[in-house]
Scaffold this motif. Sequence first.
Motif, mmCIF file in Angstrom:
data_model
loop_
_atom_site.group_PDB
_atom_site.id
_atom_site.type_symbol
_atom_site.label_atom_id
_atom_site.label_comp_id
_atom_site.label_asym_id
_atom_site.label_seq_id
_atom_site.Cartn_x
_atom_site.Cartn_y
_atom_site.Cartn_z
ATOM 1 N N SER A 47 -86.622 -53.737 13.841
ATOM 2 C CA SER A 47 -87.130 -53.156 15.097
ATOM 3 C C SER A 47 -86.446 -53.820 16.277
ATOM 4 O O SER A 47 -85.975 -54.962 16.200
ATOM 5 N N SER A 82 -87.314 -54.174 20.488
ATOM 6 C CA SER A 82 -88.147 -53.928 21.664
ATOM 7 C C SER A 82 -87.333 -54.260 22.903
ATOM 8 O O SER A 82 -86.731 -55.336 22.989
ATOM 9 N N ARG A 119 -92.017 -50.923 28.166
ATOM 10 C CA ARG A 119 -91.531 -51.489 26.909
ATOM 11 C C ARG A 119 -91.239 -50.338 25.957
ATOM 12 O O ARG A 119 -92.094 -49.471 25.733
ATOM 13 N N ILE A 160 -89.938 -49.446 22.074
ATOM 14 C CA ILE A 160 -89.785 -50.037 20.740
ATOM 15 C C ILE A 160 -89.111 -49.032 19.817
ATOM 16 O O ILE A 160 -89.619 -47.940 19.588
ATOM 17 N N ARG A 196 -87.899 -48.385 16.007
ATOM 18 C CA ARG A 196 -88.248 -48.869 14.670
ATOM 19 C C ARG A 196 -87.383 -48.228 13.599
ATOM 20 O O ARG A 196 -86.918 -47.100 13.763
#
Length: 406
Positions: free
Chosen positions: A77, A79, A401, A403, A405
Amino acid sequence: MLFRGCTCVPWPSTTGRGPFRADEGPVPDCSSGAVDRRDALCGMGAAALWATIGSLIGGARPARAQKLTEAMPEVDSLSIRVITDSFQQVFAAPARIGNVDVQPFSLGLTDKPPRHVLESEWGVSALLQTQSGTEQRSVLVDFGYTPETLMNNMALLQIRPDMLDAMLLTHGHYDHFGGMAGFLGANKGQFRSGVALYLGGEEAFCTREIVVPLTPPQSYNFGALDRNALQNAGVKVVFADRPTLIAGHIVATGPIGQRTFEHVTAPTRMSAGLADGYGCFPEQMPEAKRTAKSIPDDFSLIPCVNVRGRGLVVFTGCGHRGIVNTLRQAIAATGVEKIHAVMGGFHLAPERDGYVQETVAAIKQINPDFVLPMHCTGDLFAKLVEQDMPGKLIRINTGTRVIFRA
């Protein structure tokens, strides 16, 4: 130590040399018979000057990054937290788009209004955090325009200096490094031992001049990095003038060539040499740039992360070298053909409509999964992506933010 027949200049202060500012201290008097050890020396060649400065600041000089020799690492991942951007949408709603989580920053209101809020200003700073198995890495990319905004926002977003595994400056423009010197000075002793700042090369230290397209055009000082602030903070400087692995998870592209129709957008001019104690050492520059009085600004260093099974996420800074050129270099540097997302400033705001349209068409051919414009990109680009690449545009701002994945 006395150097006669020269004009002495002040050593850079820890506040950094910013644009549109007067000199930050008095010029030392060479005739006094003694020169303070913090004063830059004059009347010397670049090599001798560098050696003398090295003795004054402990002999430290930038290291050169090791060449990337292994396959591009994958992470589970990534971020990216936007610390500073040009605006904030306070009431934006969280969203999940495919495998991507978009999390705006909440004001966190309780029984009392918060005393501090996120600040937006001209500039960019972001925290890249990766996870691969049990390994986590945090890299700060760029520092925004002022240390006050950078540190205010980092505090609210709970980002601490001791979290950082590395720092990276995408290019030597003040809206990307203006917060650096104050941030480093305020947090001296709080960084991890040996933490490094990655730069594209000696050019990052050159003094810069911005040209405002008025009639007639107007030129202004656009600042210079403060070597002394880096040294005082105990930060190691590494020149990543080729594809470089950073903190085990992130690859910096190295120089970005002109592979496409694009030109360098909104370039500044930089000068080799020292001015008022700031600047770059000509002998550390490419030969063609050592004696030039005014050099087109072509330094850019772009971080890329390979998300497992998805492809590259490319964070562009401002993308002055052209966003398509940047993506092509990212692919060449990493060997990863798939672009999962491109995020950052694309510096298309001052460009003519036809150029923006051509850029969007070229990005569409590369076919990234997502496009996340920031900062200097301009409204037309976002509108065209939304129209011509449906489902790929993600809007973000200060505090968001994102993210990605596997």
